[in-house]
Write an enzyme that holds these catalytic residues in place. Structure first.
Site, PDB file in Angstrom:
ATOM      1  N   GLN A   1      -0.429   3.026  -5.927  1.00  0.00           N
ATOM      2  CA  GLN A   1      -1.896   4.031  -5.793  1.00  0.00           C
ATOM      3  C   GLN A   1      -2.836   3.599  -7.045  1.00  0.00           C
ATOM      4  O   GLN A   1      -3.980   2.710  -6.704  1.00  0.00           O
ATOM      5  CB  GLN A   1      -1.667   5.269  -5.733  1.00  0.00           C
TER       6      GLN A   1
ATOM      7  N   SER B   1      -7.478  -0.673  -2.626  1.00  0.00           N
ATOM      8  CA  SER B   1      -8.914   0.543  -2.229  1.00  0.00           C
ATOM      9  C   SER B   1     -10.207   0.900  -3.346  1.00  0.00           C
ATOM     10  O   SER B   1     -10.592   1.544  -2.647  1.00  0.00           O
ATOM     11  CB  SER B   1      -7.289   1.438  -3.016  1.00  0.00           C
TER      12      SER B   1
ATOM     13  N   ASP C   1      -3.996  -0.678  -6.857  1.00  0.00           N
ATOM     14  CA  ASP C   1      -4.411  -0.868  -5.398  1.00  0.00           C
ATOM     15  C   ASP C   1      -5.987  -1.669  -5.146  1.00  0.00           C
ATOM     16  O   ASP C   1      -6.565  -0.566  -5.420  1.00  0.00           O
ATOM     17  CB  ASP C   1      -4.204   0.104  -4.719  1.00  0.00           C
TER      18      ASP C   1
ATOM     19  N   TYR D   1      -2.254  -0.999   8.144  1.00  0.00           N
ATOM     20  CA  TYR D   1      -2.418  -1.567   8.329  1.00  0.00           C
ATOM     21  C   TYR D   1      -2.462  -1.944  10.008  1.00  0.00           C
ATOM     22  O   TYR D   1      -2.280  -1.170  11.137  1.00  0.00           O
ATOM     23  CB  TYR D   1      -2.715  -3.290   7.641  1.00  0.00           C
TER      24      TYR D   1
ATOM     25  N   ARG E   1       1.127  -1.089   0.296  1.00  0.00           N
ATOM     26  CA  ARG E   1       0.071   0.307  -0.151  1.00  0.00           C
ATOM     27  C   ARG E   1       1.067   0.818  -0.259  1.00  0.00           C
ATOM     28  O   ARG E   1       1.251   1.699   0.685  1.00  0.00           O
ATOM     29  CB  ARG E   1      -1.160   0.019   1.505  1.00  0.00           C
TER      30      ARG E   1
HETATM   31  P1  NAD Z   1      -8.687  -2.347   6.239  1.00  0.00           P
HETATM   32  O1  NAD Z   1     -10.168  -2.777   5.021  1.00  0.00           O
HETATM   33  O2  NAD Z   1      -7.295  -3.555   6.117  1.00  0.00           O
HETATM   34  O3  NAD Z   1      -9.338  -1.905   7.190  1.00  0.00           O
HETATM   35  C1  NAD Z   1     -10.347  -0.793   7.752  1.00  0.00           C
HETATM   36  C2  NAD Z   1     -10.412  -0.249   8.862  1.00  0.00           C
HETATM   37  O4  NAD Z   1     -10.592  -1.382   9.914  1.00  0.00           O
HETATM   38  C3  NAD Z   1      -9.184   0.255   8.965  1.00  0.00           C
HETATM   39  O5  NAD Z   1      -9.285   1.531   8.865  1.00  0.00           O
HETATM   40  C4  NAD Z   1      -8.604  -0.219  10.820  1.00  0.00           C
HETATM   41  O6  NAD Z   1      -7.817   0.583  11.041  1.00  0.00           O
HETATM   42  C5  NAD Z   1      -9.839  -0.384  10.997  1.00  0.00           C
HETATM   43  N1  NAD Z   1      -9.772  -1.101  12.219  1.00  0.00           N
HETATM   44  C6  NAD Z   1      -8.773  -2.783  12.258  1.00  0.00           C
HETATM   45  N2  NAD Z   1      -9.127  -3.501  13.522  1.00  0.00           N
HETATM   46  C7  NAD Z   1     -10.385  -3.105  14.146  1.00  0.00           C
HETATM   47  C8  NAD Z   1     -11.102  -2.333  15.421  1.00  0.00           C
HETATM   48  N3  NAD Z   1     -10.514  -3.515  16.858  1.00  0.00           N
HETATM   49  N4  NAD Z   1     -12.044  -1.249  16.113  1.00  0.00           N
HETATM   50  C9  NAD Z   1     -11.959  -0.591  14.878  1.00  0.00           C
HETATM   51  N5  NAD Z   1     -10.721   0.158  13.320  1.00  0.00           N
HETATM   52  C10 NAD Z   1     -10.888  -1.125  13.775  1.00  0.00           C
HETATM   53  O7  NAD Z   1      -7.906  -0.928   5.408  1.00  0.00           O
HETATM   54  P2  NAD Z   1      -8.202  -0.566   4.124  1.00  0.00           P
HETATM   55  O8  NAD Z   1      -8.948   0.161   3.675  1.00  0.00           O
HETATM   56  O9  NAD Z   1      -7.655  -0.853   3.482  1.00  0.00           O
HETATM   57  O10 NAD Z   1      -6.763   0.418   4.500  1.00  0.00           O
HETATM   58  C11 NAD Z   1      -5.471  -0.012   4.917  1.00  0.00           C
HETATM   59  C12 NAD Z   1      -4.710   1.167   5.453  1.00  0.00           C
HETATM   60  O11 NAD Z   1      -3.802   0.961   4.120  1.00  0.00           O
HETATM   61  C13 NAD Z   1      -4.996   2.132   5.559  1.00  0.00           C
HETATM   62  O12 NAD Z   1      -3.886   2.676   6.445  1.00  0.00           O
HETATM   63  C14 NAD Z   1      -5.150   3.152   4.901  1.00  0.00           C
HETATM   64  O13 NAD Z   1      -4.773   4.236   4.757  1.00  0.00           O
HETATM   65  C15 NAD Z   1      -4.056   2.353   3.505  1.00  0.00           C
HETATM   66  N6  NAD Z   1      -3.962   2.809   2.526  1.00  0.00           N
HETATM   67  C16 NAD Z   1      -2.869   3.049   1.552  1.00  0.00           C
HETATM   68  C17 NAD Z   1      -3.308   3.018   0.493  1.00  0.00           C
HETATM   69  C18 NAD Z   1      -1.571   3.517  -0.564  1.00  0.00           C
HETATM   70  O14 NAD Z   1      -0.662   5.162   0.522  1.00  0.00           O
HETATM   71  N7  NAD Z   1      -1.708   3.774  -1.040  1.00  0.00           N
HETATM   72  C19 NAD Z   1      -3.736   2.630   0.211  1.00  0.00           C
HETATM   73  C20 NAD Z   1      -5.169   2.549   0.014  1.00  0.00           C
HETATM   74  C21 NAD Z   1      -4.893   2.813   1.620  1.00  0.00           C
END
Ligand code: NAD
Length: 376
Positions: free
Chosen positions: A125, A131, A128, A226, A120
């Site tokens: 991006q 996303s 991804d 994550y 990620r």
């Molecule tokens: P995900 O689907 O893995 O999880 C969804 C959300 O659930 C996350 O925000 C996580 O912190 C939250 N979560 C987990 N356990 C929890 C709990 N016990 N209580 C409440 N919330 C909880 O997340 P995602 O959408 O796939 O994103 C994962 C990470 O990747 C994030 O940090 C996001 O910013 C990052 N990201 C980076 C890029 C990039 O730079 N290319 C693109 C997308 C996402």
């Protein structure tokens, strides 16, 4: 090089590449084949592919002769037998859960790129898929909830009486959660959000939602963005804080995930019983156990007067745009592994290529997947 687009199985409505995206690959000197009807559910008819110089070919011929096979979900065993050694498969195969299947593909000497494993990072991006698809799922989750909810979302003052705005609680403010906040706000709801990563607080607030503060979350700074498993003490504090919000909520959109693990259970049966009858829960984490007690994957049930929807594939219910964005992710990834003369160039020094490569040359190349297989 021959790139084959397969028709998905098991009711999957997305297609790996739309006609206009395939055209870019044809222009680059590749031969593109599509299985008849592959794009039908995404409203991309065979005729549209033909217009872009993509020929419609029998499934068996594509399986036997293509150098690269594009298929979103896993290929059935019967089709797998037809694929020759060294063929490259590109899709979204959930290898952290399907590692036994990956082992079979490695044994068959296939090269597998699972785009849900791409790091990620900023550079990744445009490829991804988590996303691009989570964004749609978050949007759809709110629309589905609004449809099932027996009340309005926005506040109304009418001559016939006043309507209070719906209260929406969102669990997890990752990509799906943030889109769910934005969509619920657009519909006029009042939104509260829980996440264990303090970094998302500002994003949540900038979308006009309230962030539920719980101190003492485990440090996730080394987990590639994550979330990580929380201590029992934190879980208890979070549950106490959430109990209040759950009792007030009309709608819960649950998106909390722990990469490669069971989803955290955040709403217990006792908490669910406090919700008003007619309330709606949409659990996007259902395929990994769900965040809410009683949720069943791929089912809609009524429990304690609450409608519980378990669906981790909501993006597939918007197959046109889901395919458009997914196809762009695939196209961008292909451009990373195919050179300008249309030949495969697999550079395993590249962190993106290496990061999502699961099998190659008869071996499991992804360390984490290899460890999971060893632990069996
Ligand atoms: P995900 O689907 O893995 O999880 C969804 C959300 O659930 C996350 O925000 C996580 O912190 C939250 N979560 C987990 N356990 C929890 C709990 N016990 N209580 C409440 N919330 C909880 O997340 P995602 O959408 O796939 O994103 C994962 C990470 O990747 C994030 O940090 C996001 O910013 C990052 N990201 C980076 C890029 C990039 O730079 N290319 C693109 C997308 C996402």
């Amino acid at each position: 090089m021959i790139i084959g687009i397969l028709r998905e199985q098991n009711g999957e409505k997305r297609v790996s590449i739309l006609p206009e995206q395939a055209e870019a690959l044809v222009k680059n000197g590749n031969t593109l084949w599509v299985e008849a009807g592959a794009g039908d559910a995404a409203f991309a008819a065979d005729a549209l592919y033909l217009q872009k110089q993509v020929s419609v070919e029998p499934r068996d011929k594509i399986l036997q002769q293509a150098n690269v096979l594009l298929v979103y979900g896993a290929i059935p065993e019967s089709s797998l037998q037809l694929i020759k050694e060294g063929t490259v498969l590109i899709g979204t195969y959930q290898p952290l859960f399907q590692y036994q299947l990956m082992k079979k593909w490695a044994d068959q000497k296939l090269t597998t790129f699972s785009l849900d494993m791409i790091p990620r990072t900023t550079r990744a991006q445009s490829m991804d898929v988590l996303s691009s698809q989570a964004n749609i799922a978050g949007y759809k989750a709110v629309l589905l909830a609004a449809n099932l909810f027996p009340r309005y979302f926005p506040m109304f003052m009418t001559a016939a009486g006043s309507i209070a705005p719906a209260k929406v609680l969102i669990l997890g403010a990752g990509v799906a959660g943030l889109q769910a906040i934005a969509t619920a706000k657009r519909l006029g709801a009042v939104v509260e959000v829980s996440d264990t990563r303090p970094a998302v607080k500002e994003e949540v607030m900038s979308l006009g939602a309230k962030f539920i503060e719980v101190e003492g979350a485990a440090d996730a700074s080394k987990a590639g963005g994550y979330a990580v498993e929380q201590s029992d003490e934190f879980k208890q504090k979070q549950q106490a804080r959430l109990t209040e919000s759950v009792a007030k909520a009309d709608i819960i959109i649950a998106t909390a995930q722990l990469q490669g693990n069971k989803a955290p259970l955040l709403i217990t049966e006792v908490m669910l019983q406090q919700m008003k009858p007619g309330s709606v829960v949409i659990d996007l984490a259902a395929s990994t156990g769900g965040n809410v007690f009683g949720v069943k994957n791929n089912e809609t049930i009524l429990l304690h007067g609450v409608t519980l929807v378990g669906n981790s594939q909501l993006a597939a219910d918007m197959p046109w745009d889901a395919s458009k964005l997914y196809g762009k992710n695939v196209l961008n990834f292909l451009q990373l592994i195919i050179d300008k003369t249309g030949n495969l160039q697999l550079n395993f020094e590249d962190d993106l290529v290496k990061g999502c490569c699961i099998t190659h040359d008869g071996a499991i190349t992804h360390t984490r997947i290899a460890e999971l297989i060893e632990q069996q």
